[in-house]
Every structure is written in structure tokens, then in C-alpha cells.
Design an enzyme around this catalytic site. Structure first.
Site, mmCIF file in Angstrom:
data_model
loop_
_atom_site.group_PDB
_atom_site.id
_atom_site.type_symbol
_atom_site.label_atom_id
_atom_site.label_comp_id
_atom_site.label_asym_id
_atom_site.label_seq_id
_atom_site.Cartn_x
_atom_site.Cartn_y
_atom_site.Cartn_z
ATOM 1 N N GLU B 279 0.828 -1.204 0.000
ATOM 2 C CA GLU B 279 0.000 0.000 0.000
ATOM 3 C C GLU B 279 0.863 1.256 0.000
ATOM 4 O O GLU B 279 0.538 2.254 -0.652
ATOM 5 C CB GLU B 279 -0.946 -0.018 1.213
ATOM 6 C CG GLU B 279 -2.086 0.965 1.104
ATOM 7 C CD GLU B 279 -3.247 0.614 2.036
ATOM 8 O OE1 GLU B 279 -3.526 -0.590 2.230
ATOM 9 O OE2 GLU B 279 -3.866 1.544 2.560
ATOM 10 N N CYS B 305 -8.372 -1.784 4.364
ATOM 11 C CA CYS B 305 -8.204 -2.894 5.306
ATOM 12 C C CYS B 305 -9.496 -3.302 5.983
ATOM 13 O O CYS B 305 -9.626 -4.414 6.460
ATOM 14 C CB CYS B 305 -7.240 -2.512 6.424
ATOM 15 S SG CYS B 305 -5.690 -1.914 5.829
ATOM 16 N N LYS B 364 -15.352 -9.272 8.655
ATOM 17 C CA LYS B 364 -14.359 -10.172 8.048
ATOM 18 C C LYS B 364 -15.006 -11.480 7.613
ATOM 19 O O LYS B 364 -14.519 -12.158 6.716
ATOM 20 C CB LYS B 364 -13.231 -10.458 9.047
ATOM 21 C CG LYS B 364 -12.339 -9.260 9.318
ATOM 22 C CD LYS B 364 -11.305 -9.060 8.225
ATOM 23 C CE LYS B 364 -10.540 -7.749 8.424
ATOM 24 N NZ LYS B 364 -9.797 -7.365 7.222
ATOM 25 N N GLU B 367 -16.257 -10.607 4.342
ATOM 26 C CA GLU B 367 -15.146 -10.373 3.407
ATOM 27 C C GLU B 367 -14.572 -11.691 2.875
ATOM 28 O O GLU B 367 -14.300 -11.833 1.685
ATOM 29 C CB GLU B 367 -14.037 -9.577 4.105
ATOM 30 C CG GLU B 367 -12.855 -9.244 3.196
ATOM 31 C CD GLU B 367 -11.697 -8.591 3.948
ATOM 32 O OE1 GLU B 367 -11.437 -8.989 5.103
ATOM 33 O OE2 GLU B 367 -11.063 -7.699 3.370
ATOM 34 N N GLU B 372 -14.408 -12.891 -5.170
ATOM 35 C CA GLU B 372 -13.116 -12.629 -5.826
ATOM 36 C C GLU B 372 -11.920 -13.019 -4.948
ATOM 37 O O GLU B 372 -10.779 -12.970 -5.396
ATOM 38 C CB GLU B 372 -13.016 -11.145 -6.223
ATOM 39 C CG GLU B 372 -13.007 -10.135 -5.081
ATOM 40 C CD GLU B 372 -14.405 -9.721 -4.619
ATOM 41 O OE1 GLU B 372 -15.378 -10.443 -4.924
ATOM 42 O OE2 GLU B 372 -14.514 -8.689 -3.932
#
Lengths: 153, 592, 401
Positions: B279, B305, B364, B367, B372
Site C-alpha cells: 500500500e 483494510c 471479516k 469479506e 473474488e
């Protein structure tokens, strides 16, 4: 022909403004014109006033006169509070149910009619009373009430 | 503020005028019960269990709402007050699906403990059946409306702290419930799955989707290699969740994980350092593209993040998706590297790897299931458990955490620096990125005493700083000589929303923005111990910066295992392998 | 008996009160109203002049004058009559209120049940406008005032002033926590007075005739006249205006009540008294005079009446605070137990009386604080418990002996 919800919202906003404090006026306009408040209207109001759709939905579901489900073009609201109840509201309601084949808060299949019971509508001196599309009808008898409802478009 | 004399429970006190009765009594040690009150939120005054008697008032008054006035005579403990509270609790319990032994919050429930405190042994108002349990499932958050007591803490959390506002009171009177737009599931509306509502729910009406069962199953399966990563904020919350004194022994956590049977005990802090490398370079290259190549580049660049934040921007500000760093979060980077590089190093078959992540976060869980997130050919992360779930596993396994030895993480993905440790606090990613990016671009350490970038620390909602670049830069970065890097940090989505709106309106200009969905950053995450409030956040923040100070290495690029990873596998930051495994793309989602 | 002021056949010209007020200082207008001793006609009985004085003292460029035209108390229809026939008087009263507190914005929050009154109100506004008594710089005084009508949508609780303000702000009509009070921070966080239709209608009369005249109309500190809506078992239901403090008996005679078993005064949340008590006075000191009087003759089964009222409260609680949301439901359960013959003695209702007390003591707004009144009054005075129970405290057949 009924206007689409977004159009009604847009019109109301140009008349009342898009402040959050205008939500009741906009909702009333939509609810009166379409007999209910469809989700497209809720989204449009949320977009215009800058609050979330959940917020507008929350407001809609608070008020008895608003509905999120489609209702009939004609809405009959028969008062069920005590003075009307004592003056024979029960018989009037039974007659309406019998003749039009729907229970309170139901809508006829052709969306011609929704019947609701409602708390005091302030016509206790002329009980039993009902509002038909917002217009008062008083000193009802079962026959008189059925005749009024029969005559609706 | 003026001091006034009041009489509380028969004794006179000098107290601050204007404070509420609740605040004043708390300071004086009179414990007034509350259910709807939460120090992070506005005052609702709807549960009424905090009512007290005030001389001259016809009714009892809610202590959470009512300000102290001069010469007020208050009773917090009269029989009238106690009888009222008890009856209110009975009313709540009569309409509450209180299956306490089977409840997520058994032993940590505010309603349960009040029922105990007020000696509810028989409910005189159980005139009807208790409501049936009705559980609604979403990717990370479960709702059981039969346990809801309509305190509206979740509603206020969602709106005031997060400006998400997907949950509201719906309906009226006895029909009233916490609902969404058209009463859809949380998974079908613009819920960010941040889980802040869970942290503030006084009962078990909101809780995370439990994934401990598949983790146990994987641990017991001899055909699986179970690798675990632990996020920076977990180590400062775990002892709290276990009800232990908070010494913040990361080494004990590693030991506990090993005793649970994880085959490799590794660290998200490692991949946090990796994130900084990627990053930090991404920022520098975006600046170069903009300033030197004169390309159309989306600036400010915004951190990626925090999955709650990502989902938020995908719903609410998706015109700004190009501004998001393309870096995956440390959790996902970890998973991708574990199923590639680690397998190479350890000789594991990636198909046999079960990648478990312990997070302070509920988002999370969402996520890890994004379609993907499987660039290695395998899912980056298979299961996510929260700090609370890990604590439950440790308790269930009968591990005596307090007396565990201090152990280390396993090799290859276990080393980390102080820069990674501070990811757990708001401003931490920014500080870590600056420590590295500044040094990359200038060849010099960032000029803050002890590497501590104080302007980005602390709990102010939006923090800003300007970092001047020196006149002499490292090779390739001369174009930045004398420039000023403008940065901002926001935590809590309401602050993020405010900051982004200011950027959109052109009222503020930045190069780099860090955003964390949760108040305080990950240390206050939706998967952290309950309760989480300012006091707890402060304590966890102190622990995080203490950890940073205690580590020998404090800059991500100095992490030896990171250096090894680049030397042996990735070759260079933002290289083809990095792009394939460590970077991602974003999805536009419905605004409601 | 009848003493007509608001409903008098010979009325002062609409606007005369406002014209007179504009020649006074705003403070003098406030004092006139304060000295009249008028208490709010919505039911709660807060002194109007005190409210105006507080709002007047609040410093703000923008202040709001809100008319609560959301009468929803069962049996109340007096404001319907005023809106139909005296909207000009109402708007005039609001304008005087605006002048008194320094506010130029008037809002009439009209209940959804009264949409057919909108034309009358709009016509009244137009008439005043045409006379130059509304709009910019009224009669060259420098004072401007206008009103708009805003709709409710069917929620009794919006008669509570902070719920009404929430509703006007486009929110759920849930009562606010107090403080702050509307006089300091009301609609859009600006100083706001909310008064009932009848209150505003009385204001021009007070200004024209003086506070002394007004207070002489009533009895003691319950001043002025009061409108009552009478319905139920009477020959001539309707709206009657009598002096405050008059005995209920007078009103019943006017309306032709016969064979009286019970009278409910002040609506479902008011008091329900037996025929033996009709000598009692309609005043804030005795029978708080909301506006509704419902008469029940001896043929009425009062437990059915109670069930009807409690259904109303269960339907109309906003659901925000515990005692009101849960309490009304549980009282309804108790009523069903009585109707089903599962309650034999008043002792077994003890927890429910305690509940009623808790609702009074701990509910957030007037709705929850008063909804149990009808339960207490009707059970205590009119219901014979004849069921069988297992309370163990009495000698019914179901008991433990």
C-alpha cells in the site's frame, strides 16, 4: 390512470420542498393517490430528503393511515370506538363484511375496496360513523352503509 | 460548570449542575440500573428501569434523562423505585424468549443480571406464551427478535456511530420491532456487517454467526492442515473476553492456539506488514502517476483494510471506488500467501490447508466469502472467528490461559513489527504506512520522535496531518521534494461519511486517507468483547501502543520474513505476483 | 347553564382581537393571557400564559406557533366543530400567539381523520389574508404571520406535543425526552408553542374582553368556559360550552342523559365515575375536563367498555417505552381473563393494579401515564367479578378453600 410513485414524489417535493420535515406531507400525497406507499416511493423520498430508506419505512409503518401494501381505490374506515360501538357499529361492520366478502384490513380482489376499522374519528355525536376516502358518513345503519359503499366507483 | 448541592438517598453532596442524575449517581457510587442507556450513544430514555424518585415530582423520573438541579432530593433505592424497576423487568421478561442456558449471552447479559439483581423468581405477568425464537441469518450477523427488548441501542449505533441507518423501529405499539427497509434481512440491505450493534446489544438479540463448529471439525480432521492467523486487535481483547486480568500476553495467545490444535500458529501482523509494503508503494506510485506522468489517478487514496468500510463505500459512495487502495486486507493477503508461498516453503498441499482467521471483526466473515477472494485457486480464508468465539473455544477446551507459557508464532508468516501491531488502533495503518513510505521516498526515517506519529493517534473522530517532504529525496522520488503530504484518518463510519462528503464537496484535500469502520479502529471492532465502550477502547489502545514500543522492529519493511517473502517469492512490491495474489477490485452495491 | 363565548351566536368580527393585540406590546399580550388564568384546553391543563412567556423569553430569530388539531381522545369532537365554523378565530388566535412570542410561522397539525375540514381552514386563511390580517407586515405593524396545514396520518399519540413535533419533522410520532421543552427547543429545535384548537380560539376573546372578564367566567382558578363533546347514551349528543367548574350534572341535563350508570370525563385516559358522583365539578381540581364526556346507561356492560378502551390503547401506544408498550398488553390480558371468567376476586388482580400504578409512575408520556385510569376506575366501580380462580386467597369454587 394512476401516476407512478416517483412522479408523485417529485411533484410533492416541488410543492413542499425536500426537507426531512416534509416527509409526512409527501407520504400523505402518495398514500392518498395510490392508496398505499410503494417501495419506489420510499426510495425516492429517501433519496430526496437524504435519510435512509429504512428511516422512511419506519415512519410509514408508524401511522395507521399509511400502508405499505396495495389497498383498494376506495378505503372505508369504520369507527370502532365506544360511542360508535354502542350505536350499532358492530351490525354495520357485519353487514359490510357480508355484502362485500372481505374482513377488516382486507381488499377485494379487484382492488375496488378496502375496509378498515379505526379508532375514534371524532364523529361520536352522529354515531356510528365512517370515513369513505376521507369523507364522513354518519348515523349509519347496515343498509345505509352498504348502499354508500355499493355506490363507489 | 457550577457546583450545586443535592440530597441523594438522605445525604447531601456537592455535584456538577447540568449532569444527569445517572452520571452524578454513578460518580458517587450509587448504581442505577440501565438497559437502553449506553455511553457511546444518545439518550433514549425508553427502557425506564433507571427511574428514581425526586421530591416534588408526580411521577418517577428517568435518571438517564433528567438533569440535576439545585437542592434536588433524589432517592435511588426507595421501595417505590425498587418495586417499579422489578415490575418493569417482569414486563420485559414476559415478552422475552429467555432461554438463558442456550443463549449466546448467558453469563454476559445485562437483562439476565438485572433479573438476578432484582430477585425475579416468578413473573406475575406471564399471561401469554413467550415469543418463539425467530432467528434471521446474514453473512456475519444473526438477529433473534424474540430476545429483543426494544432498547434501540442497535438503531442508535447504526445511525449515530455508523451513519448506516439500515435498522430502525418498524411498526407501532405491540407490533413494534427492530426492522429494516421492507423488513428484509440484514444481508439484503446496505448493512456493512460491522457488528457494532452486537457490541451494544444488552441481550442475545444480536450476535455473530458462529463458525467455531467447522473450525473444531477441521482441527479434528487428520487430513487437514489448519493454519491460523490472529489480527492485531485480538491480542488486546482476548483476556477481556476470557474474563481474565488484561496483561495482553500475545505469547499466551499463541500458546493457547497451539493447544487448541492449530497446525501452524501464524500472525495477521505479518500480513499487516506486507500490506504496508504494497500500500505504501501504491500511494507513492499514484502520486508519481499524478504528478509526473500526469495521468488520471484517483486521489486521495483511501485504505482498504476494513471490510465494513469497504462494504459501506460500495453501498453509499461507490463513485469513490477508484480511490480505494487495490490492496486486499491483511486477512486476505495472509490467506493468499498461506495457500501459495507457505505451502511451497512447508511442502503443504494447498488443497489440504484450512485457513482460519481470528478477528476483532464480524465484517471479516463477509469479506472472506467475497467471490473474488480466491486468487490462489483456493479460498484465501476459509473460516473467520471473532475474539469472542476464540475465547469460547479456549474455555470449552479447558485451557488454563492465565498459566500458559509464553510462546512464539511459527516461522515464515509469524514475524511482525510494531508497525503491524498498531493496525489495531485508529491511525495505525496511516502511521505504519508513513513509517515505510517516507523512508522509501526519502531514504530517511520519518521525523517524529521515536517514530511515533502522534497527530494520527487518539480517538478524535477525524484527524488530519501534513507531512512535509525534505528537499532531498531518494532516487526516483525527487518529484516529491519539498512537497507536503496531506493525510486524514477517520474511524467510525459516521466520521468516514463526514470526511468523504467533505472531500467530495471540495472542502478538504488529501493525498491519503485511512478509514476504519469501527469506533477506535479494530480494537473497538464488532467481534471484540462485550461490553466495548470508551473506557475499554482506551485500555486496548494503550496496550497496542505498548506492544509497538516493546518490539525491536517498528517498521514494516524491516520485517525479516517480509524481506524473505519478497526475495524468494514476490520479487517486488506491486509486481505481477503481488497483483495477482494481493490486490483486488470492488463492487457497486445498492444504496439501501 | 350554557355560557357561550367561543360558540356565541353574536361573535366579534374575526380579526378584531388581533388588531387590538397589535396595538399592545407582545409582553402585554402574554400578560393578558397569563392573567386570564387560562389553562390549555387539550387536557393537560398547562397554563397558556406561562407557556407563552417561556417561549417569548427564549432567544431565537425563528419561533413556531403550532396548533394541535389532532384531537384523538375517544369521544372528542369539539375541535372538529371549531375548525368547521371558527377557523378564522383559530388562525387569529395563532397570529396573536405569534405576535406574543415573536414567531411568524404557524402550523396547524390536522389529524388525518379530518381531511374534509381542510377547505374550511384554507378559506379562513384566505379571508384573513384578504383583510390584511395575515401575511407580511400585518396592518403596518411590522409583524408578519402565516399558517400552513400539515397532515397527521392516524396516530393518537401525536396529540402529545413532542410526538406532534416529531411527526411534523417527518419522524415517527414518538414522544421526546424532556428537557428540553418545546418552548426552548421544539420544532426544528426552535422555540415552539403548541396549543390546542380551543385554546387558540379563546385567545382573541380574552384580548378583546380582558383577562378579568375571562377569569370571571369560570370558578376560582379554573377560568373561562370550556367546550365538551358529549356522546353515548344521551338524547342530544353534541358540543356544549359551559363555564369551567360547573358540575357535570349540568352538562348531562343539557344533553339529556337518562338512566345513567357511568360517565367518562376526559376520554379513555380520563376518569370514569358512577352516577352517584355527577355532582362533581368539571375543573382541573376535580374532574379534569379533557373535552370528552361519554355517558353509559344501565344497560351497558362496563367490562366491554373497558375492553374497547384498552384495545384502543394497545393500538395507539407508540411502543417506545417499556411500561406503556408492555403494560397495556398485560392489562388487556387481565381484561380477557375477567371476561372469560378466570378472575373471581379483586385480590387476584393485585399485580395488575400494581402494574397500573407502575405505568402511571414510569411511562414516558401522558399516554402511558393515564391509559390505566380506565382500568382502575371501571374495575373498581363497575365490574362484578364472578369467575373462578386459583388465587388461593378467596373462597370461590376454584380457590384452595
Amino acid at each position: 390512470m394512476a401516476r407512478n410513485p416517483q412522479e408523485i414524489v417529485a411533484d410533492s417535493i416541488s410543492e413542499f420542498g425536500n426537507g426531512r420535515e416534509r416527509i409526512m406531507q409527501i407520504l400523505t400525497r402518495v398514500n392518498n393517490e395510490l392508496s398505499y406507499v410503494p417501495s419506489e416511493a420510499i426510495e425516492a423520498i429517501a433519496d430526496a430528503t437524504g435519510v435512509s430508506a429504512a428511516e422512511v419505512y419506519s415512519v410509514v409503518t408508524f401511522y395507521s393511515f399509511f400502508s405499505t401494501e396495495p389497498r383498494g381505490r376506495n378505503i372505508v374506515r369504520l369507527c370502532s370506538t365506544i360511542s360508535c360501538a354502542m350505536a350499532g357499529q358492530g351490525e354495520v361492520l357485519d353487514a359490510l363484511i357480508e355484502e362485500f366478502g372481505i374482513e377488516p384490513f382486507e381488499t377485494t380482489e379487484d382492488y375496488r375496496l378496502t375496509i378498515e376499522t379505526t379508532p375514534c374519528i371524532g364523529l361520536c355525536d352522529q354515531a356510528p360513523a365512517m370515513l369513505v376516502n376521507g369523507e364522513p358518513h354518519v348515523k349509519l345503519t347496515p343498509e345505509k352503509a352498504c348502499e354508500i359503499v355499493r355506490g363507489l366507483e | 460548570m457550577h457546583s450545586v448541592t443535592v440530597n441523594i438517598n438522605g445525604k447531601e453532596y456537592d455535584v456538577k449542575e447540568g449532569s444527569t442524575i445517572l452520571t452524578v449517581c454513578k460518580e458517587l457510587g450509587f448504581d442505577i440500573p440501565t438497559l437502553c442507556h449506553h455511553p457511546d450513544l444518545s439518550i433514549a430514555g425508553n427502557c425506564r428501569v433507571c427511574v428514581v424518585e425526586v421530591e416534588g415530582w408526580r411521577t418517577l423520573v428517568p435518571a438517564c434523562v433528567t438533569p440535576i438541579t439545585p437542592n434536588m432530593v433524589v432517592r435511588t433505592d426507595s421501595s417505590k423505585v425498587r418495586r417499579t424497576r422489578k415490575l418493569l423487568l417482569e414486563l420485559i421478561l414476559a415478552n422475552h424468549h429467555n432461554n438463558c442456558p442456550e443463549c449466546e449471552r448467558n453469563g454476559n447479559c445485562e437483562l439476565q443480571s438485572l433479573a438476578e439483581r432484582y430477585n425475579i423468581r416468578f413473573n406475575r405477568f406471564q399471561t401469554v406464551e413467550k415469543p418463539e425464537s425467530f432467528v434471521e441469518v446474514s453473512p456475519a450477523i444473526m438477529r433473534d427478535s424474540s430476545k429483543c427488548i426494544m432498547c434501540t441501542r442497535c438503531v442508535r449505533t447504526c445511525e449515530e456511530l455508523q451513519s448506516v441507518a439500515v435498522i430502525k423501529s418498524v411498526g407501532r405499539s405491540s407490533e413494534v420491532h427492530i426492522g429494516t427497509f421492507e423488513d428484509k434481512g440484514l444481508g439484503d440491505v446496505a448493512c456493512t456487517q460491522c457488528g457494532q450493534c452486537i457490541n451494544r446489544c444488552p441481550t442475545g438479540a444480536l450476535y455473530e454467526k458462529d463458525e467455531t463448529a467447522p473450525v473444531w471439525a477441521a482441527l479434528e480432521d487428520p487430513g487437514k492442515i489448519v493454519v491460523v492467523q490472529t489480527a492485531p486487535a485480538v491480542r488486546v481483547g482476548l483476556e477481556e473476553a476470557l474474563g481474565l486480568p488484561t496483561d495482553h500476553h500475545t505469547g499466551k495467545m499463541a500458546a493457547a492456539l497451539r493447544r487448541l490444535g492449530f497446525d501452524r500458529v501464524l500472525d495477521t501482523d505479518f500480513s499487516a506488514d506486507l500490506t504496508i509494503i504494497e500500500e505504501g508503494h501504491e500511494l507513492l506510485f499514484r502520486l508519481k502517476d499524478a504528478l509526473v506522468e500526469k495521468k488520471e489517478v484517483a486521489l486521495p487514496m483511501i485504505t482498504s483494510c476494513s471490510p465494513g468500510w469497504i462494504k459501506f463505500i460500495e453501498h453509499k459512495h461507490n463513485d469513490y471506488l477508484p480511490n480505494l487502495s487495490t490492496c486486499k486486507s491483511p486477512q486476505q493477503m495472509f490467506g493468499a500467501i498461506a495457500k501459495t508461498y507457505l505451502c511451497d516453503k512447508e511442502g503443504f498441499d494447498p488443497a489440504k490447508i484450512v485457513s482460519v482467521s481470528v478477528m476483532p471483526c464480524t465484517a471479516k466473515k463477509f469479506e472472506k466469502d467475497r467471490p473474488e477472494m480466491n486468487d490462489s485457486g483456493f479460498k484465501d480464508v476459509d473460516y473467520v472467528i471473532t475474539t469472542r468465539e476464540l475465547a469460547r473455544m479456549i474455555r470449552e477446551a479447558g485451557i488454563d490461559f492465565d498459566n500458559l507459557p509464553i510462546e512464539k508464532f511459527d516461522r515464515f508468516m509469524g514475524d511482525s513489527t510494531g508497525a503491524a501491531a498498531i493496525f489495531g488502533a485508529t491511525g495505525g495503518v496511516m502511521e505504519a504506512a508513513l513509517r515505510t513510505a517516507y523512508e522509501v521516498a526519502t531514504g530517511k526515517e520519518i521525523p517524529f520522535k521515536g517514530l511515533n506519529v502522534m497527530p494520527v493517534r487518539g480517538f478524535e473522530g477525524i484527524k488530519e496531518a501534513s507531512i512535509p517532504m525534505p528537499d532531498e529525496m531518494a532516487e526516483g522520488w525527487e518529484f516529491l521534494a519539498g512537497a507536503t503530504l496531506k493525510i486524514a484518518v477517520a474511524h467510525g463510519l459516521a466520521n468516514a461519511d463526514k470526511l468523504l462528503k467533505a472531500v467530495k464537496a471540495g472542502e478538504a484535500e488529501y493525498h491519503f486517507i485511512e478509514i476504519m469502520a469501527c469506533p477506535g479502529g479494530c480494537l473497538g471492532g464488532g467481534g471484540q468483547p462485550i461490553p466495548t465502550d470508551m473506557e475499554k477502547r482506551m485500555e486496548r489502545m494503550r496496550a497496542i501502543y505498548a506492544e509497538d514500543e516493546s518490539l525491536p522492529l517498528r517498521k514494516s519493511h524491516e520485517n525479516p520474513e517480509i524481506q524473505l517473502l519478497y526475495a524468494e517469492y514476490l520479487n517486488e512490491p506491486l509486481g505481477p505476483k503481488s497483483h495477482h495474489l494481493l490486490h483486488t477490485k470492488y463492487t457497486k452495491r445498492d444504496r439501501f | 347553564m350554557e355560557k357561550k363565548v367561543l360558540l356565541a351566536e353574536n361573535q366579534p368580527e374575526f380579526g378584531a382581537g388581533l388588531e387590538k393585540a397589535l396595538e399592545m406590546t407582545p409582553a402585554d399580550v402574554v400578560y393578558e393571557i397569563r392573567d386570564s388564568g387560562m389553562k390549555g384546553r387539550g387536557g393537560a391543563g398547562f397554563p397558556t400564559g406561562v407557556k407563552w412567556n417561556l417561549a417569548g423569553a427564549s432567544s431565537s430569530d425563528v419561533k413556531y406557533v403550532i396548533c394541535n388539531a389532532d384531537e384523538g381522545e375517544p369521544g372528542t369532537f369539539k375541535d372538529r366543530l371549531l375548525l368547521e365554523k371558527y377557523s378564522e378565530r383559530l388562525i387569529e388566535g395563532m397570529a396573536i400567539g405569534g405576535y406574543a412570542i415573536g414567531g411568524s410561522h404557524g402550523i396547524i397539525y390536522l389529524r388525518a381523520e379530518y381531511p374534509y375540514l381542510i377547505p374550511a381552514i384554507e378559506k379562513a386563511r384566505k379571508n384573513l389574508m384578504n383583510k390584511g390580517l395575515l401575511g407580511e407586515n400585518i396592518k403596518g405593524s411590522g409583524f408578519s404571520f402565516d399558517v400552513e396545514i400539515r397532515p397527521g396520518a392516524g396516530a393518537y399519540v401525536c396529540g402529545e406535543e413532542t410526538s406532534l413535533i416529531e411527526s411534523l419533522e417527518g419522524k415517527r410520532g414518538e414522544p421526546r425526552n424532556k428537557p428540553p421543552y418545546p418552548v426552548n427547543s421544539g420544532y426544528l429545535a426552535k422555540p415552539t408553542i403548541v396549543n390546542n384548537v380551543e385554546t387558540f380560539c379563546a385567545v382573541p376573546h380574552i384580548i378583546l374582553n380582558g383577562s378579568g372578564w375571562y377569569s370571571d367566567l369560570g370558578a376560582g382558578d379554573c377560568t373561562g368556559t370550556k367546550l365538551f363533546s358529549i356522546s353515548g347514551d344521551v338524547e342530544k349528543p353534541g358540543v356544549y360550552e359551559i363555564p369551567m367548574g360547573a358540575p357535570l350534572k349540568d352538562l348531562l341535563e343539557l344533553a339529556g342523559a337518562k338512566d345513567v350508570q357511568a360517565v367518562q370525563v376526559g376520554g379513555a385516559s380520563g376518569s370514569t365515575i358512577p352516577a352517584s358522583e355527577i355532582h362533581r365539578a368539571l375543573s382541573f381540581k376535580d374532574l379534569p375536563p379533557g373535552g370528552s364526556v361519554i355517558v353509559f346507561n344501565n344497560s351497558v356492560d362496563m367490562i366491554e367498555v373497558l375492553a374497547n378502551f384498552m384495545e384502543f390503547f394497545v393500538h395507539e401506544s407508540c411502543g417506545q417505552c417499556t411500561p406503556c408498550r408492555e403494560g397495556n398488553l398485560r392489562l388487556m390480558d387481565a381484561i380477557h381473563l375477567i371476561i372469560n371468567g378466570d378472575i373471581c376476586c379483586v385480590e387476584s388482580l393485585t399485580p395488575f393494579f400494581e402494574l397500573a400504578e407502575t405505568m402511571k409512575l414510569s411511562s414516558k408520556c401522558g399516554l402511558g401515564q393515564t391509559s390505566a385510569n380506565c382500568f382502575i376506575d371501571i374495575i373498581n366501580n363497575f365490574v362484578e367479578l364472578s369467575g373462578e380462580c386459583e388465587c388461593g386467597e378467596c373462597n370461590c369454587e376454584g380457590g384452595d378453600e
